[in-house]
Design a protein around this motif. Structure first.
Motif, short mmCIF file in Angstrom:
data_model
loop_
_atom_site.label_atom_id
_atom_site.label_comp_id
_atom_site.label_asym_id
_atom_site.label_seq_id
_atom_site.Cartn_x
_atom_site.Cartn_y
_atom_site.Cartn_z
N ALA A 34 5.71 -65.61 48.01
CA ALA A 34 5.58 -65.37 46.57
C ALA A 34 6.90 -65.65 45.86
CB ALA A 34 5.12 -63.94 46.31
N ARG A 35 8.00 -65.22 46.47
CA ARG A 35 9.32 -65.46 45.88
C ARG A 35 9.60 -66.96 45.81
NH1 ARG A 35 14.24 -61.87 47.47
NH2 ARG A 35 12.48 -60.92 48.50
N ALA A 36 9.36 -67.68 46.90
CA ALA A 36 9.60 -69.12 46.93
C ALA A 36 8.69 -69.84 45.94
CB ALA A 36 9.39 -69.66 48.34
N THR A 37 7.44 -69.43 45.87
CA THR A 37 6.50 -70.04 44.93
C THR A 37 7.00 -69.88 43.50
OG1 THR A 37 4.63 -69.72 46.43
CG2 THR A 37 4.12 -69.98 44.09
N GLY A 38 7.50 -68.71 43.19
CA GLY A 38 8.05 -68.48 41.85
C GLY A 38 9.19 -69.42 41.53
N PHE A 39 10.11 -69.58 42.49
CA PHE A 39 11.23 -70.50 42.27
C PHE A 39 10.74 -71.94 42.10
CE2 PHE A 39 13.98 -67.39 44.80
CZ PHE A 39 14.53 -66.83 43.67
N GLU A 41 7.78 -73.01 41.10
CA GLU A 41 7.08 -73.18 39.83
C GLU A 41 8.06 -73.25 38.67
OE1 GLU A 41 4.17 -70.05 39.85
OE2 GLU A 41 2.76 -71.25 41.02
N LYS A 42 9.13 -72.45 38.74
CA LYS A 42 10.15 -72.49 37.68
C LYS A 42 10.92 -73.81 37.70
CE LYS A 42 10.85 -67.55 37.35
NZ LYS A 42 11.75 -66.41 37.62
N SER A 43 10.92 -74.51 38.83
CA SER A 43 11.66 -75.78 38.89
C SER A 43 10.89 -76.93 38.26
CB SER A 43 11.99 -76.12 40.35
OG SER A 43 10.83 -76.56 41.05
N ARG A 44 9.60 -76.77 38.05
CA ARG A 44 8.81 -77.86 37.48
C ARG A 44 9.36 -78.39 36.14
NH1 ARG A 44 2.67 -75.91 38.89
NH2 ARG A 44 2.44 -77.19 40.76
N PRO A 45 9.77 -77.52 35.21
CA PRO A 45 10.32 -78.04 33.94
C PRO A 45 11.61 -78.84 34.10
CG PRO A 45 9.66 -75.75 33.69
CD PRO A 45 9.58 -76.08 35.16
N GLY A 65 6.78 -78.23 48.28
CA GLY A 65 7.05 -76.84 48.62
C GLY A 65 5.88 -75.94 48.28
N LEU A 66 5.25 -76.17 47.13
CA LEU A 66 4.08 -75.39 46.76
C LEU A 66 2.92 -75.62 47.72
CD1 LEU A 66 4.32 -75.81 42.90
CD2 LEU A 66 4.56 -73.67 44.18
N ARG A 70 1.03 -72.89 50.13
CA ARG A 70 -0.43 -72.76 50.23
C ARG A 70 -0.88 -72.82 51.69
NH1 ARG A 70 -2.02 -77.00 47.12
NH2 ARG A 70 -0.64 -76.21 45.53
N ALA A 71 -0.26 -73.68 52.48
CA ALA A 71 -0.61 -73.79 53.90
C ALA A 71 -0.29 -72.49 54.63
CB ALA A 71 0.13 -74.96 54.55
N ILE A 72 0.82 -71.86 54.28
CA ILE A 72 1.17 -70.57 54.89
C ILE A 72 0.13 -69.52 54.50
CG2 ILE A 72 2.88 -68.71 54.92
CD1 ILE A 72 5.03 -70.93 54.52
#
Length: 105
Positions: A34-39, A41-45, A65-66, A70-72
């Motif tokens: 969840a922490r990595a996903t947040g980072f 997603e924030k990198s997309r912009p 990375g996303l 999802r695979a995990i």
């Protein structure tokens, strides 16, 4: 996985050394995913703010990375028994998605 997160969820060093997959381990991995996903997603912009030669790699890194996250999740957070992978079709889909986004911007 950070020791602080493992301690927070009751996954001790002996479990770590033995690579135990149990509910505590799954909670640890879920938290870090969840922490990595947040980072990610924030990198997309960032793609819109970096030079064109960096935009593709930044977008591919985030999307890849996303997909690994999802695979995990799909493997119920058990990264000891099976390494999370992104198959060829999924990698191609990520590449095409990034290329299409770049083309329409």
């Amino acid at each position: 996985l950070p020791r602080s997160t493992r301690e927070q969820f009751g996954y001790d060093d002996a479990m770590w050394r033995n690579r135990e997959v149990n509910p505590a381990f799954q909670r640890v991995v879920r938290c870090e995913v969840a922490r990595a996903t947040g980072f990610l997603e924030k990198s997309r912009p960032l793609v819109k703010t970096v030079s064109p030669d960096l935009a593709g790699p930044v977008a591919l890194f985030a999307e890849g990375g996303l997909r690994v996250a999802r695979a995990i999740q799909d493997n119920e957070y058990d990264v000891w028994s099976a390494r999370p992978t992104v198959g060829r079709f999924a990698r191609l889909a990520i590449l095409l998605r990034v290329l299409v986004r770049r083309a329409i911007q």
